[in-house]
Write a protein that holds these residues in place. Structure first.
Motif, mmCIF file in Angstrom:
data_model
loop_
_atom_site.group_PDB
_atom_site.id
_atom_site.type_symbol
_atom_site.label_atom_id
_atom_site.label_comp_id
_atom_site.label_asym_id
_atom_site.label_seq_id
_atom_site.Cartn_x
_atom_site.Cartn_y
_atom_site.Cartn_z
ATOM 1 N N CYS A 36 6.485 -17.271 -45.640
ATOM 2 C CA CYS A 36 5.181 -17.358 -44.954
ATOM 3 C C CYS A 36 4.443 -18.607 -45.402
ATOM 4 O O CYS A 36 3.900 -19.361 -44.594
ATOM 5 C CB CYS A 36 4.309 -16.146 -45.313
ATOM 6 S SG CYS A 36 4.711 -14.664 -44.404
ATOM 7 N N THR A 37 4.417 -18.827 -46.721
ATOM 8 C CA THR A 37 3.648 -19.945 -47.261
ATOM 9 C C THR A 37 4.254 -21.280 -46.857
ATOM 10 O O THR A 37 3.548 -22.190 -46.411
ATOM 11 C CB THR A 37 3.579 -19.849 -48.796
ATOM 12 O OG1 THR A 37 3.132 -18.545 -49.135
ATOM 13 C CG2 THR A 37 2.618 -20.868 -49.371
ATOM 14 N N VAL A 164 -3.975 -18.106 -43.861
ATOM 15 C CA VAL A 164 -3.789 -16.684 -44.183
ATOM 16 C C VAL A 164 -2.318 -16.321 -44.054
ATOM 17 O O VAL A 164 -1.702 -16.546 -43.007
ATOM 18 C CB VAL A 164 -4.631 -15.785 -43.244
ATOM 19 C CG1 VAL A 164 -4.292 -14.315 -43.461
ATOM 20 C CG2 VAL A 164 -6.126 -16.012 -43.468
ATOM 21 N N ASN A 165 -1.750 -15.789 -45.116
ATOM 22 C CA ASN A 165 -0.374 -15.268 -45.104
ATOM 23 C C ASN A 165 -0.425 -13.792 -45.451
ATOM 24 O O ASN A 165 -0.972 -13.437 -46.495
ATOM 25 C CB ASN A 165 0.472 -15.882 -46.231
ATOM 26 C CG ASN A 165 0.831 -17.335 -46.025
ATOM 27 O OD1 ASN A 165 1.224 -17.990 -46.974
ATOM 28 N ND2 ASN A 165 0.703 -17.847 -44.822
ATOM 29 N N ASP A 285 -4.685 -15.861 -54.633
ATOM 30 C CA ASP A 285 -5.277 -17.089 -54.144
ATOM 31 C C ASP A 285 -4.276 -18.166 -54.557
ATOM 32 O O ASP A 285 -4.096 -18.431 -55.757
ATOM 33 C CB ASP A 285 -6.637 -17.319 -54.826
ATOM 34 C CG ASP A 285 -7.166 -18.719 -54.566
ATOM 35 O OD1 ASP A 285 -6.610 -19.419 -53.683
ATOM 36 O OD2 ASP A 285 -8.118 -19.120 -55.254
ATOM 37 N N LEU A 286 -3.623 -18.769 -53.598
ATOM 38 C CA LEU A 286 -2.522 -19.679 -53.945
ATOM 39 C C LEU A 286 -2.967 -21.094 -54.286
ATOM 40 O O LEU A 286 -2.156 -21.922 -54.656
ATOM 41 C CB LEU A 286 -1.499 -19.732 -52.807
ATOM 42 C CG LEU A 286 -0.673 -18.461 -52.602
ATOM 43 C CD1 LEU A 286 0.373 -18.690 -51.534
ATOM 44 C CD2 LEU A 286 -0.008 -18.014 -53.906
ATOM 45 N N ILE A 321 -5.009 -17.548 -48.525
ATOM 46 C CA ILE A 321 -5.004 -16.130 -48.873
ATOM 47 C C ILE A 321 -3.601 -15.600 -48.659
ATOM 48 O O ILE A 321 -2.984 -15.863 -47.620
ATOM 49 C CB ILE A 321 -6.019 -15.389 -47.990
ATOM 50 C CG1 ILE A 321 -7.395 -15.917 -48.377
ATOM 51 C CG2 ILE A 321 -5.883 -13.883 -48.135
ATOM 52 C CD1 ILE A 321 -8.549 -15.112 -47.974
ATOM 53 N N HIS A 322 -3.090 -14.889 -49.631
ATOM 54 C CA HIS A 322 -1.703 -14.424 -49.570
ATOM 55 C C HIS A 322 -1.671 -12.967 -50.006
ATOM 56 O O HIS A 322 -1.931 -12.656 -51.159
ATOM 57 C CB HIS A 322 -0.854 -15.282 -50.526
ATOM 58 C CG HIS A 322 0.623 -15.106 -50.343
ATOM 59 N ND1 HIS A 322 1.364 -15.906 -49.506
ATOM 60 C CD2 HIS A 322 1.501 -14.228 -50.887
ATOM 61 C CE1 HIS A 322 2.645 -15.531 -49.549
ATOM 62 N NE2 HIS A 322 2.743 -14.516 -50.379
ATOM 63 N N ARG A 323 -1.374 -12.071 -49.065
ATOM 64 C CA ARG A 323 -1.334 -10.652 -49.435
ATOM 65 C C ARG A 323 -0.056 -10.011 -48.898
ATOM 66 O O ARG A 323 0.249 -10.129 -47.716
ATOM 67 C CB ARG A 323 -2.550 -9.904 -48.883
ATOM 68 C CG ARG A 323 -2.661 -8.503 -49.488
ATOM 69 C CD ARG A 323 -3.652 -7.631 -48.761
ATOM 70 N NE ARG A 323 -5.028 -8.089 -48.942
ATOM 71 C CZ ARG A 323 -6.064 -7.536 -48.294
ATOM 72 N NH1 ARG A 323 -5.866 -6.548 -47.431
ATOM 73 N NH2 ARG A 323 -7.285 -7.986 -48.496
ATOM 74 N N VAL A 324 0.657 -9.341 -49.782
ATOM 75 C CA VAL A 324 1.955 -8.773 -49.415
ATOM 76 C C VAL A 324 2.066 -7.342 -49.912
ATOM 77 O O VAL A 324 1.609 -7.022 -51.012
ATOM 78 C CB VAL A 324 3.104 -9.610 -50.039
ATOM 79 C CG1 VAL A 324 4.465 -9.040 -49.662
ATOM 80 C CG2 VAL A 324 3.018 -11.059 -49.577
ATOM 81 N N SER A 325 2.675 -6.510 -49.097
ATOM 82 C CA SER A 325 2.905 -5.130 -49.494
ATOM 83 C C SER A 325 4.373 -4.785 -49.238
ATOM 84 O O SER A 325 4.905 -5.088 -48.164
ATOM 85 C CB SER A 325 1.993 -4.221 -48.678
ATOM 86 O OG SER A 325 2.442 -2.899 -48.771
#
Length: 377
Positions: A36-37, A164-165, A285-286, A321-325
């Motif tokens: 994603c990034t 946003v990722n 926060d990357l 912003i990087h949020r992964v589940s």
């Protein structure tokens, strides 16, 4: 060949990111979505020039990749097909303040490979409305799994470019773990402490490898239709004073990772696998991570060069912003045991009852989609 160069670049970037996230906290669970990034940054790169552009290419290891956007387009269109087999959702969005008046060339050059990744929004006049709109659209794109990606106050009227990722994934195995076999077991979080975990168990034939000098086992668990695999790197014992992963993390490089997970060094083996059911979430926060990888110009108003995108001065990447589940559970196709395997008396045990590193690899392009480490239930 170009796709190969891109895969190696993406692997190197994934390893860099992983190591930086590990440095921040020695014992935390980690999950992130490197693809994603790198895809989003490749898009931002398209708007940059000079040192700003060079730094992005270097941080993403893309110096040798000929047509960067075309390469990412090929990989991401392949990967996006996975969402029809899996509950896998990936969002990669570049939100650009519309008063920056991005050039038509920039917009059309990104629209072709990435029809929906770039969005012009109004941070300046309608900050709160825009924040809610982004939250709503990210929530919809992730089936409601990612709520409120932007907290109150996370953007303001000075926000220029927001990246946003988000990704979420729930496993679906080629071979289902039997529910009847799930038992509560102790999971060692370090040499002396344990925590209870729901331990899944399955005996089947899998690809297994060993890295002798580090005393780690490497297991490949294929997901449905073998589109993806989870690779797990598990030290034999906890040898250090934290998670048992210190030595492995130190030795991890793009080269060693490719070497250790290379199918030619793994063998089909009958394995008794013990793997915890777990859910991990990462929220990062990357900006500091990327700055420490040498990408400093893009965040700095005095030197950032976005002149391929806009004539406005002082354009920067305001935030990432990087949020992964990730949810690892027992679900999968029903196992029909293949006759003939019974003869194999010998079987190996792979017991993930202490911290391990994992990655989910897209088997067609061999890109790493998600990666991280599981240290504590």
């Amino acid at each position: 060949m170009a796709i190969d160069a891109l895969r190696l670049a993406n692997t190197a970037f994934a390893v860099d990111m992983f190591k930086k996230l590990c440095e921040k906290d020695k014992t935390a669970n980690i999950v992130f979505a490197p693809l994603c990034t790198s895809t989003s940054l490749a898009l931002a790169y398209k708007g940059t020039k000079g040192d700003t552009a060079t730094q992005i290419l270097k941080a993403l290891h893309l110096d040798d990749v000929k047509d960067v956007l075309f390469g990412f387009q090929t990989v991401t269109s392949d990967v996006s097909k996975l969402s029809s087999f899996f509950s896998l959702k990936m969002v990669k969005r570049l939100y650009v303040e519309k008063s920056l008046n991005p050039t038509t060339e920039f917009i059309s050059s990104t629209k072709r490979p990435f029809p929906s990744e770039l969005e012009l929004v109004d941070f300046k006049e309608k900050t709160e409305e825009t924040r809610q709109q982004i939250n709503k659209s990210v929530s919809e794109l992730t089936d409601g799994k990612m709520e409120n990606i932007l907290n109150e106050g996370s953007i303001n009227d000075q926000t220029k470019i927001l990246l946003v990722n988000t990704a979420y994934f729930v496993t679906n195995w080629m071979k289902k773990f039997s529910e009847a076999q799930i038992k509560e077991c102790p999971f060692k979080i370090n040499k002396t402490e344990t925590k209870p975990v729901q331990m899944m168990n399955l005996e089947a034939t899998f690809c297994l490898g060993y890295v002798k000098e580090l005393n780690i086992a490497v297991l490949e668990l294929p997901c449905l239709n073998k589109h993806m695999s989870m690779l797990i790197l598990l030290p034999k014992e906890i040898e250090d004073d934290t998670t048992g992963l210190e030595q492995l993390e130190k030795m991890l490089t793009p080269e060693t990772l490719v070497e250790w997970t290379n199918p030619s060094v793994m063998a089909n083996t009958k394995v008794n696998v013990f793997l915890p059911k777990f859910k991990v979430e990462g929220d990062y926060d990357l900006k500091p991570v990327l700055e420490s990888l040498g990408m400093t110009n893009i965040f700095n108003e005095n030197v950032a060069d976005f002149s391929e995108m806009s004539e406005t001065k002082g354009v920067v990447l305001s935030q990432i912003i990087h949020r992964v589940s990730l949810e690892v559970n027992e679900e999968g196709a029903e196992v029909r045991d293949v006759p003939g395997y019974r003869i194999l008396q010998h079987k190996d045990e792979f017991k993930a009852d202490h911290p391990f590193i994992f990655l989910f690899r897209h088997n067609k392009t061999r890109n790493i989609i998600l990666s991280g480490r599981f240290c504590s239930p």
